[in-house]
Design an enzyme around this catalytic site. Structure first.
Site, short mmCIF file in Angstrom:
data_model
loop_
_atom_site.label_atom_id
_atom_site.label_comp_id
_atom_site.label_asym_id
_atom_site.label_seq_id
_atom_site.Cartn_x
_atom_site.Cartn_y
_atom_site.Cartn_z
N CYS A 2 0.86 -1.16 0.00
CA CYS A 2 0.00 0.00 0.00
C CYS A 2 0.90 1.22 0.00
CB CYS A 2 -0.82 0.02 1.28
SG CYS A 2 -1.66 -1.54 1.60
N ARG A 27 0.86 1.83 -5.94
CA ARG A 27 1.08 0.80 -4.92
C ARG A 27 -0.19 0.02 -4.60
NH1 ARG A 27 5.27 1.21 -1.20
NH2 ARG A 27 6.96 2.41 -2.09
N TRP A 74 -3.68 -1.99 -1.25
CA TRP A 74 -3.70 -3.22 -2.04
C TRP A 74 -4.00 -4.31 -1.03
CZ3 TRP A 74 -0.76 -7.84 -2.30
CH2 TRP A 74 -0.99 -8.61 -3.44
N ASN A 98 1.48 -0.17 5.76
CA ASN A 98 1.88 -0.88 4.55
C ASN A 98 2.71 -2.07 5.02
OD1 ASN A 98 2.92 -1.75 2.09
ND2 ASN A 98 4.55 -0.22 2.09
N GLY A 99 2.28 -3.28 4.65
CA GLY A 99 3.02 -4.47 5.06
C GLY A 99 2.06 -5.53 5.56
N GLU A 479 7.04 -13.36 -21.27
CA GLU A 479 6.64 -11.97 -20.99
C GLU A 479 5.37 -11.61 -21.77
OE1 GLU A 479 6.97 -9.68 -19.04
OE2 GLU A 479 6.61 -7.79 -20.07
N LYS A 483 1.99 -10.35 -20.03
CA LYS A 483 1.34 -9.08 -20.39
C LYS A 483 -0.13 -9.33 -20.69
CE LYS A 483 3.35 -6.29 -19.48
NZ LYS A 483 4.55 -6.66 -18.82
N GLU A 486 -2.20 -10.27 -17.53
CA GLU A 486 -2.37 -9.25 -16.48
C GLU A 486 -3.29 -8.12 -16.89
OE1 GLU A 486 1.41 -7.78 -14.94
OE2 GLU A 486 2.19 -7.43 -16.92
N HIS A 502 5.80 -31.91 -25.29
CA HIS A 502 5.83 -32.67 -24.05
C HIS A 502 4.60 -32.42 -23.19
CE1 HIS A 502 9.78 -34.11 -24.96
NE2 HIS A 502 10.24 -32.87 -25.11
N LYS A 602 1.67 -1.89 -8.82
CA LYS A 602 2.94 -1.73 -9.54
C LYS A 602 4.13 -2.09 -8.66
CE LYS A 602 5.18 0.65 -13.07
NZ LYS A 602 5.14 -0.56 -13.88
C1 G6P Z 1 4.54 -6.18 -9.95
C2 G6P Z 1 4.26 -5.41 -11.23
C3 G6P Z 1 5.06 -6.02 -12.39
C4 G6P Z 1 6.54 -6.06 -12.04
C5 G6P Z 1 6.78 -6.81 -10.73
C6 G6P Z 1 8.21 -6.66 -10.25
O1 G6P Z 1 4.00 -7.45 -10.03
O2 G6P Z 1 2.88 -5.44 -11.53
O3 G6P Z 1 4.88 -5.24 -13.56
O4 G6P Z 1 7.24 -6.68 -13.07
O5 G6P Z 1 5.95 -6.27 -9.70
O6 G6P Z 1 8.42 -5.32 -9.90
P1 G6P Z 1 9.81 -4.60 -9.89
O7 G6P Z 1 9.51 -3.18 -9.49
O8 G6P Z 1 10.65 -5.31 -8.88
O9 G6P Z 1 10.38 -4.69 -11.25
#
Ligand code: G6P
Length: 607
Positions: A2, A27, A74, A98-99, A479, A483, A486, A502, A602
Site C-alpha cells: 500500500c 502501490r 492493495w 503498509n506491510g 513476458e 502481459k 495481467e 511434451h 505496480k
Molecule cells: C509487480 C508489477 C510487475 C513487475 C513486478 C516486479 O507485479 O505489476 O509489472 O514486473 O511487480 O516489480 P519490480 O519493481 O521489482 O520490477
C-alpha cells in the site's frame, strides 16, 4: 502493499494528503482513506476503490485539521471494502499501514480477550488496539508505540495519529519503506520521495527498525532499541509534476511508444562515443574476477533476468544462476562469498527482491541493483546500482522498464565478456553496434501498431493463448503471456517452443491462438518445425519474425507480424514490443482497466 502519507502542515491537510495518495496509487487502488486531527479529535473519511472515490467522499463531507495521515490499499487481509480501508481507528489512535503483521491472529485473540472489539478483517487493526492498550496503562504516545512495536512480527511502515495530540505523527518502519520529509514549519512522512515531491525535496530514509516522532518543528528518530539516531538528509531529484498521458489513451501505450527514446537514453549513458564501445561505471569490486553470476528478480523483471542469463552465459561465458526472488530467499541457496548477485527491479522496492539482495549482501556477495527508481531502497543498499533511464513508469504492466533493463543487462554481458578476455575487440564492436541500432529499429517496429491492432481484434474471443519461442525468444514468450493475462484477463501461458510436444500441445485446437516469437536466429528452423506441429493440429498461429521468416508461414499462419531484420543478440529487446502491443490492444478493445488492472499493483512491498 500500500502507499502511506502523513503531513503536519499549516493549513487543512486533506487536499495535500489526497494529492500524495495519487502519487502512490501505483502501490494499490483497492480502497483509500485519510484521517486528520480536527481540534485534536480523530476524523476519518474512507472509500472503496480508487482515490477518485475518496476525493468525492471528502468533497461531500469535508475534513479539517493540519495533522493527517492517508492510505491507498492493495488488499492482503480482508476484502477491499470501506470497513477494511485504512486508516483504522478506535477513536484513541488512528493509523495507516503498509506491510503484513504476521502474528495478527495471536494478537487479535489476546486483545479480544481483554475487551477490545474489532471492526475489520485486517491484520492492521491489531496495531491500533495494541497501541491503545499501552496508552491505557498511562504510557505517552511515543512509549506506547515503542512498546507495541516490540510485539509485532512481519513487515510494516506505519503512520500514527493520537487523539488529543494535534501536531504529532509517529512513523515506524520494518521491512516496508518509509521516508521523512522536512519542510519549513511542516513535516511529512511518505512511502517514497515521489509522494512528497511537491511538498519537499529534503528527505531522510528511515532504516529498518527505526521509528520517528514528528512535530511541526522537526523529527526525532530512534532505532529499534529506542536510542536516538540521525539519518542523512538527501535532496531528492524527483519532480513534483504529475506525469500526464499526453495524447495517448493509456499510460501503457504512451510508455510503449516512449521505448525508442528511453532505450536510446539508457544506451547513451553507457556509450563511449570516442571508442564506440559500451562501458559501465566503476564497480567497487573487480569484474574480471567474477566467475559466476546470480540473477534475482520478480515478474517482468524476472524475464529480463532470464534473457540476461542467455546473454551472460553466451557472450561472457560466465555461468548464471537465475531465480525468482520469492523462491531464492527461502531455498537456502549456497552463495559464493565475493561472487556477484544482480537484482533487477523497476521500482527498487519489491519486498522479495529486496530481501534477496540483503540476504546476498549479508552473505558477503557483491550486489548490483538494476533499477529504474534511482533513490529506491535497492539502489541505496546495493554495492553498486545501474540505473535504467526509462523515466517514471505509471502503467502497472511494465513495458519501457523491461526493455531498458535489457539494454543495461546486454551492456553488462558485453563488458563482462570484454573484462574477462573472452570477447575480442571485433566481437565486442559487433555486439555494441547492434545495440546502438536498437532505438531506430524500435521506431520501425512501432509502425506495426495498426496491423497488430487488427490482429488483436480477431483474438478478442480467445479463452486461452499460448506464446512460444526458443533461446532469448523464450523469455519474450513468457513476458508476452504475462502481459496478456495481467491486462486482458485472458488465460495465457508461455512455453519453450521445444517443450510444446511434451504436454502443452494437447491443449491445441482452432480456438487457441499460439503467438510465435521467432527471430531469424540459429534456432529459427527448430522453432518453425514446432510451429508446423501446432498448425497440423489446427492451432491459430500468429507468427512474429522478419520478412524472410514470415514468408515460410504466410499461407499457413492465422496472422503474421513482420519485424525488421536485426542481429539475433538484440532481437529480444525489439520482439518485446509487438507482444506488448498485442496485449495492449486486446485489453483496450475488451475495455479492461489497462493501466490499473484488477488485483495488481505496480510496486509489491509485501511478501
Ligand atoms: C509487480 C508489477 C510487475 C513487475 C513486478 C516486479 O507485479 O505489476 O509489472 O514486473 O511487480 O516489480 P519490480 O519493481 O521489482 O520490477
Amino acid at each position: 502493499m500500500c502507499g502511506i502519507v502523513g503531513i503536519i502542515g499549516k493549513t487543512d491537510v486533506a487536499p495535500f494528503l489526497i494529492d500524495g495518495l495519487k502519487r502512490l496509487e501505483y502501490r494499490g487502488y483497492d480502497s483509500a482513506g485519510i484521517a486528520t486531527l480536527d481540534g485534536g479529535k480523530i476524523e476519518r473519511r474512507r472509500a472503496e476503490g480508487k482515490i477518485v472515490n475518496l476525493e468525492a467522499t471528502v468533497q461531500k463531507r469535508p475534513i479539517h485539521g493540519v495533522t493527517g495521515i492517508g492510505h491507498t490499499r492493495w488488499a492482503t487481509h480482508g476484502v477491499p471494502n470501506e470497513a477494511n480501508a485504512h486508516p483504522h481507528s478506535d477513536g484513541r489512535v488512528a493509523l495507516v499501514h503498509n506491510g503484513i503483521i504476521e502474528n495478527f491472529q495471536e494478537l487479535r485473540r489476546e486483545l479480544t480477550a481483554t475487551g477490545h472489539t474489532f471492526e475489520s478483517e485486517t491484520d492492521t487493526e491489531v496495531v491500533v488496539h495494541l497501541i491503545s492498550a499501552y496508552l491505557a496503562t498511562g504510557l505517552a504516545p511515543k512509549d506506547a508505540t515503542f512498546a507495541a512495536l516490540q510485539r509485532l512480527k512481519g513487515a510494516f511502515a506505519l503512520a500514527i495519529l493520537f487523539n488529543g495530540h494535534d501536531g504529532l505523527i509517529i512513523g515506524a518502519r520494518k521491512g516496508s519503506p518509509l521516508a521523512v520529509g522536512y519542510g519549513e514549519g511542516e513535516m511529512f512522512l511518505g512511502s517514497d520521495a515521489l509522494a512528497l515531491a511537491p511538498l519537499t525535496r529534503r528527505i531522510a530514509y528511515l532504516e529498518d527498525g527505526d521509528f520517528a516522532v514528528l512535530s511541526a518543528d522537526g523529527v526525532q528518530i530512534f532505532d529499534s532499541l529506542g536510542a536516538p539516531v540521525a539519518r542523512d538528509i538527501h535532496i531528492t531529484q524527483l519532480s513534483g509534476a504529475m506525469i500526464g498521458k499526453g495524447a495517448y489513451r493509456h499510460f501503457m501505450l504512451k510508455e510503449i511508444y516512449e521505448q525508442a527514446t528511453v532505450i536510446g537514453d539508457t544506451l547513451n549513458s553507457h556509450f563511449n562515443p570516442v571508442e564506440r564501445t559500451l562501458t559501465l561505471p566503476p564497480m567497487p569490486f573487480d569484474l574480471a574476477k567474477i566467475d559466476r553470476v546470480t540473477l534475482v528478480a520478480c515478474g517482468t523483471s524476472y524475464y529480463a533476468a532470464m534473457v540476461a542469463k542467455y546473454w551472460i552465459e553466451g557472450v561472457a561465458r560466465v555461468p548464471v544462476d537465475l531465480d525468482i526472488a520469492s523462491e531464492f530467499r527461502y531455498r537456502q541457496a549456497p552463495v559464493q562469498k565475493g561472487g556477484l548477485a544482480v537484482f533487477i527491479s523497476q521500482s527498487g522496492e519489491t519486498a522479495d527482491t529486496l530481501a534477496a539482495l540483503r540476504f546476498c549482501r549479508d552473505a558477503g556477495m557483491h550486489t548490483v541493483a538494476v533499477v529504474n527508481v534511482p533513490e529506491s531502497t535497492m539502489a541505496r543498499e546495493a554495492s553498486a546500482s545501474l540505473p535504467t533511464l526509462a523515466g517514471p513508469e505509471i502503467g502497472v504492466a511494465s513495458t519501457k522498464a523491461f526493455t531498458t533493463q535489457l539494454v543495461v543487462l546486454a551492456t553488462l554481458a558485453i563488458v563482462l565478456g570484454k573484462t574477462r578476455g573472452v570477447l575480442d575487440r571485433d566481437a565486442e564492436a559487433t555486439l555494441s553496434k547492434a545495440l546502438t541500432e536498437v532505438p531506430s529499429y524500435a521506431t520501425e517496429v512501432l509502425k506495426s501498431d495498426d496491423a497488430i491492432r487488427a490482429i488483436a481484434q480477431d483474438l478478442l474471443d480467445a479463452q486461452d493463448a499460448f506464446y512460444i519461442g526458443r533461446g532469448t525468444a523464450f523469455p519474450i514468450a513468457l513476458e508476452g503471456a504475462l502481459k496478456l493475462k495481467e491486462i486482458s484477463y485472458i488465460h495465457a501461458e508461455g512455453f519453450a517452443a521445444g517443450e510444446m510436444k511434451h504436454g502443452p500441445i494437447a491443449m491445441i485446437d482452432e480456438t487457441v491462438p499460439v503467438i510465435v516469437v521467432a527471430p531469424p536466429d540459429a534456432l529459427f528452423e527448430k522453432t518453425a518445425s514446432n510451429v508446423q506441429e501446432v498448425i497440423a493440429r489446427g492451432g491459430r498461429v500468429v507468427f512474429i519474425s522478419d520478412a524472410e521468416g514470415v514468408s515460410h508461414f504466410r499461407d499457413k499462419a492465422f496472422a503474421t507480424i513482420v519485424m525488421p531484420s536485426v542481429a539475433p543478440f538484440v532481437a529480444p529487446i525489439l520482439y518485446a514490443i509487438p507482444v506488448q502491443l498485442l496485449a495492449y490492444h486486446i485489453a483496450s478493445l475488451k475495455g479492461t482497466d489497462v493501466d490499473q488492472p484488477r488485483n495488481l499493483a505496480k510496486s509489491v512491498t509485501v511478501e
